[in-house]
Structures are given as C-alpha cells and as structure tokens.
Design an enzyme around this catalytic site. Structure first.
Site, short mmCIF file in Angstrom:
data_model
loop_
_atom_site.label_atom_id
_atom_site.label_comp_id
_atom_site.label_asym_id
_atom_site.label_seq_id
_atom_site.Cartn_x
_atom_site.Cartn_y
_atom_site.Cartn_z
N TYR A 1 0.85 -1.20 0.00
CA TYR A 1 0.00 0.00 0.00
C TYR A 1 0.88 1.24 0.00
CZ TYR A 1 -5.02 -0.26 0.03
OH TYR A 1 -6.31 -0.35 -0.37
N GLU B 1 -0.59 4.78 -0.48
CA GLU B 1 -1.40 5.99 -0.67
C GLU B 1 -0.58 7.23 -0.30
OE1 GLU B 1 -6.05 5.24 0.12
OE2 GLU B 1 -4.68 4.14 1.41
N ASP C 1 -6.96 15.12 -23.70
CA ASP C 1 -6.94 13.69 -23.41
C ASP C 1 -6.27 13.00 -24.61
OD1 ASP C 1 -7.42 11.02 -23.01
OD2 ASP C 1 -9.56 11.24 -22.59
N THR D 1 -3.75 7.36 -21.43
CA THR D 1 -3.55 5.96 -21.02
C THR D 1 -2.10 5.64 -21.34
OG1 THR D 1 -4.05 5.11 -23.21
CG2 THR D 1 -5.90 5.27 -21.68
N LYS E 1 -2.14 2.16 -24.98
CA LYS E 1 -2.60 2.22 -26.38
C LYS E 1 -1.37 2.43 -27.27
CE LYS E 1 -7.22 3.52 -24.92
NZ LYS E 1 -8.31 4.51 -24.96
N ARG F 1 -1.43 -1.53 -18.97
CA ARG F 1 -2.72 -0.86 -18.82
C ARG F 1 -2.61 0.14 -17.68
NH1 ARG F 1 -5.75 -3.44 -22.06
NH2 ARG F 1 -7.30 -1.82 -21.88
C1 LIG Z 1 -9.31 4.76 -24.05
C2 LIG Z 1 -9.62 6.14 -23.67
C3 LIG Z 1 -9.90 6.48 -22.34
C4 LIG Z 1 -10.10 5.45 -21.25
O1 LIG Z 1 -9.07 4.67 -20.92
P1 LIG Z 1 -9.28 3.41 -19.95
O2 LIG Z 1 -7.90 3.01 -19.62
O3 LIG Z 1 -10.05 2.42 -20.69
O4 LIG Z 1 -10.01 3.90 -18.72
C5 LIG Z 1 -10.09 7.81 -22.03
N1 LIG Z 1 -10.05 8.76 -22.99
C6 LIG Z 1 -9.82 8.47 -24.28
C7 LIG Z 1 -9.78 9.56 -25.29
C8 LIG Z 1 -9.61 7.15 -24.67
O5 LIG Z 1 -9.42 6.86 -25.96
#
Ligand SMILES: *Cc1c(COP(=O)(O)O)cnc(C)c1O
Length: 490
Positions: free
Chosen positions: A76, A78, A253, A282, A285, A291
């Site tokens: 842990y 935090e 994002d 993220t 990707k 992840r």
């Molecule tokens: C994939 C994605 C997310 C979410 O990611 P997770 O890891 O699945 O929670 C948020 N914003 C955008 C633009 C994404 O493409």
C-alpha cells in the site's frame, strides 16, 4: 526498420529465458487454478492468430509484461512520493519517481502524475484537480476557510453547489470524442453541465470556428480536446487560443495518440503538452505500455493534480507504476520514434488500400493511427461488418460515423488502427494486403433479415468459404511477423 519490432529492444532477455520463465510461472498457476493457466495460454494463441486492428490496443514488450508480475502488488502506498500514509514505501518512492521522471523527460512536461489506474481515472483526477484549482481555492477564501477541513456542513453544501455547477465542452461521441468528455450517461456528463462540439457534417473534420463559437456562447470552465475515433490531427495551439479567449482550462486527453506524441510524429501545434494546462493519457494504447493512466500538468496545476490520491484514487498500483517506468524508458529509445512514424505511415497505407478498392472513409483518409471506414457503402451496419470480419479472424470494433443513421449501438462504421500490427512488424505491403482482405470480407457479406422477415441491423451472411480463405491469407502475414517470437509455452 530499426527497433520497430520491439522484441529487438529486449535482446538482453533471450527468448529462451522468457519461455522458461513463463512456462514455470504457468505451472505454478496451474497447480492452484488450472482454468486460469489454460485461459492465459489460449489468449496467447488467439492473439497470435488474429489480425488485431483495434485502434486502442497494442502489445507490450516482455520487459513490461514481466515487470507487472511482482510483489510491488503487495504494497500500500497511498499519498505522494516521500509523503505516504503507510510505512515502508522507500522502494515504491523509487518506482514512482523513475516513472514520473521518464514521463516528464519523454513529453517535456513540467510535472507528471503516474498513479491513475486507467485513462478514465486519469480524467477523473484531472477534472477534480481543475475544479480544486479553479473553484475550490477562491471559494474557500470566500467562506473564510484556509483548507477544506475548516468547512462546516453548510459550507460544504455551498461548495458542492459550486463544484457541481460547472460547464464542460468536449467533442461529441459520434464525432470521435470519448465517453468521459461529457457524454450524458457518463459521470462527466452528470457532474458537469456539458455541451459538445462536433465535426463539419460535409467533411467530417473539426471546424475550429464552430468550436470557438460554441465556447463563446457556453463559456465552459473546461475545454476538452482529444478523441478516440477521429482519424485526423488536432491543432492544440488553436484549441488553447479558444480556451484562453473564454477563460477555460484546456485539458487534452491524448489517451489514443500518446505514442505519436512520444515518438515526435505530432510536434509543434499538434503536440498537446506545450499548449494544454492539463494532459491526460492511457499508457497501454499507442504508447505500448501496461494498462494504466497518467496526468501531465503545468507547474500551476501540479499541486492539485498531485492530490489525485486520496482525492479520487485509492492506493496506487505500484507494480503497474513500475511497468509504466519500463515502458516509458523504452519509449525514450530512438527506436520508438521509428515505430511511431511507422504507425502513422501504415495508417496511410491502410487508408489508401481501402480508397483504391472503392471504400468510403470518414474524412476521406487519415493522418494519425486511425482509419474509420463507413461500411454503409457495402450495404452493412457496423455491427454486421464487425461480426463478419471477426468470423474471418479480423478483430475490429464498430463505431459511429458523424450523424450516424444507425445510432451508437449498430453504427455505420468500423474503426481500425495500426499500433498493434505495427508492433508485430507490419509495414506498407502488409497493411495494403490487410485492406484487400477486409474489403474482400465486406463485399462478400450480405445483411440478414429478422425472424419476421424485416431487414436486420445485426444478422448477416458471410459467403461460404470466405472466412477460411481470409484466415489462411492472414496466417501468412501473421507467421511472417510473429507475436513474441521465441516465446514457446509448451
Ligand atoms: C481509451 C480512452 C480512455 C479510457 O481509458 P481506460 O484506460 O479504458 O479507462 C479515455 N479517454 C480516451 C480519449 C480514450 O481513448
């Protein structure tokens, strides 16, 4: 093609060593729960044997995968680096510091927060950080309190009113935005008054004048840029100008395209980091890590983002932060730029492969890693196309097209992306062949009818023999570009 195939980056871990590590690990798991060991083995077989074109997926390196499976999971931690709510976090502090340092250096960001467990968590951290920074501090002063602990119940009531009464402007889902950018059924659409900007219906392209006009009228606290299914680059300098004009915080994002930013395919106005106040992403990707999620911020926003835990998050996943550090170190190697450029070049090859065979693409092409095929030209819904392609071993996902007549469930599009197969080593020729195979499937698929004989948006018929023919042709491409080469589990 230096290092485009990431397994060349992990030469130190010879294939034989990785194989025996995994074989032994699976034996240990098998003794406890054989179904999990079996599913793990089968997952490798399935991933090896299909054309993975899901634009949000990739394959992490063996070094990243191995880092995830450690006893850091047992700790842990935090709090923040050096300020934990638990004792004994000295090694977690190292892990989090190294990951954050790589993130800052890679993206040229003043501050990086590597605790978020996923992209959505990163966005929640960003939203609450922006609210805290923009609203909470002045509100506290007005209420005569120095910090939140001094607020009475009725102060809280007032503060909740203010926090909940804010406006967010993001890209609409059917134009390619994400659920968390103010989509009504998502928490972001409930905690904010939200409005959405779309794309120009005739071109499918972002129209910055329309975004600016909406922003002037709506005056959002937060302007969100970024997307999950938009096949074009975004000018973040222009988005910042719009945000500044209306006094909004610009949040970008980059979950989908972080790899193209890291690999310097997106530079200047297309690099969100120098333009946004807060950038979320993220790590799994196009960035090709484990992840997880991450938030980058300017000095101004750093202190509020740093409160992500305990404001929004619980205990950080230290084993995942360790894997983020390894993936970010990989992304700082020169080979990652080669990879990222290849991802973008391959998307062009894929798009040209579709266009030259008569298919229709949203926006007419791509300049990132995504191609959005409008399958209505084949007489199909996205759902029918997705299912028929899957029968032939081609993994994609259905996606709305702008002003989609089939709605968000059946849709009229197929979203495909190049990051995963580029990691396997696919280049121009392979992606042209992928387009050829996919068009072959779509041309040989007929929409079905319901049990009552009416046209169906879900059922379909793929002509006899096509699935086998496509699978055989794909196997040739896949065998030439193996996934985790040398990794043998039996
Ligand atoms: C994939 C994605 C997310 C979410 O990611 P997770 O890891 O699945 O929670 C948020 N914003 C955008 C633009 C994404 O493409």
């Amino acid at each position: 093609m230096e290092c485009t195939n990431l397994w060349r980056m992990t030469d130190a871990l010879s294939a034989g060593k990785i194989s025996s590590s995994y074989r032994q690990a699976l034996e240990v798991i098998e003794a406890i729960e054989p179904r999990i060991a079996e599913a793990t083995r089968q997952e490798l077989i399935d991933q090896r044997g299909s054309l993975k074109l899901i634009a949000s997926e990739n394959y992490a390196s063996p070094a990243v995968l191995l880092t995830m499976g450690s006893w850091f999971s047992d700790k842990y931690a935090e709090g923040t680096i050096g300020h934990r709510f638990y004792a004994g976090c000295q090694n977690v502090d190292i892990v989090e510091s190294v990951a954050a340092e790589h993130a800052r250096e890679l993206f040229g960001a003043p501050y990086a927060y590597v605790q978020p467990h996923s992209g959505i968590d990163a966005n929640l951290v960003a939203f609450w950080s922006i609210l805290a920074h923009r609203i909470e501090s002045p509100a506290l002063a007005e209420l005569g309190a120095k910090n939140v602990n001094e607020l009475s119940d009725s102060d809280w009531e007032q503060l909740r009113g203010r926090l909940g009464n804010q406006r967010l402007l993001g890209m609409s889902l059917d134009a390619g935005g994400h659920l968390t950018h103010g989509f009504r059924p998502n928490i972001s659409g409930k905690m904010f008054h939200q409005q959405q900007y779309g794309t120009d219906p005739s071109t499918g392209l972002l129209d910055y004048d329309l975004v600016a006009a909406k922003a002037r009228e709506f005056r959002p606290l937060i302007l969100v840029a970024g997307y999950s299914a938009y096949p074009r680059r975004v000018n973040f300098a222009t988005m910042r100008e719009i945000a500044d004009e209306v006094g909004a915080t610009l949040m970008v994002d980059m979950a989908h395209f972080a790899g193209l930013v890291a690999g310097k395919v997106f530079t200047g106005d297309e690099d969100p980091v120098p333009h946004a106040h807060v950038v979320t992403t993220t790590t799994h990707k196009s960035l090709r890590g484990p992840r997880g999620g991450m938030v980058l911020a300017t000095e101004e926003y750093a202190p509020s983002v740093d409160r992500g835990c305990p404001m929004v998050l619980g205990g950080p996943l230290s084993h995942m932060m360790a894997a983020k550090a390894v993936a970010l170190a990989e992304a700082r190697q020169p080979g990652f730029r080669t990879y990222a450029q290849q991802v973008a070049d391959n998307a062009k090859s894929l798009a040209e492969g579709f266009l030259s065979r008569g298919a229709t693409l949203v926006t007419g092409g791509t300049d990132n890693h995504i191609v959005l095929v409008d399958v209505s030209g084949f007489g199909l819904t996205g759902r029918q196309a997705e299912s028929a392609l899957l029968d032939a071993g081609v993994v994609t996902n259905r996606n709305s097209v702008p002003a989609d007549p089939n709605g968000a469930w059946y849709t009229s599009g197929i979203r495909i992306g190049t990051p995963a197969l580029t990691t396997r080593g696919f280049g121009h020729e392979e992606f042209d062949r992928v387009a050829e195979l996919m068009v072959d499937v779509l041309r040989n698929t007929q929409p079905g009818v319901t049990s009552a004989g009416a046209p169906s948006k879900a059922t379909y018929a793929l002509a006899d023999g096509v699935a086998d023919r496509i699978r055989a042709a794909s196997a040739e491409l896949l065998d030439k570009n193996p996934l985790y080469p040398g990794l043998e589990l039996s």
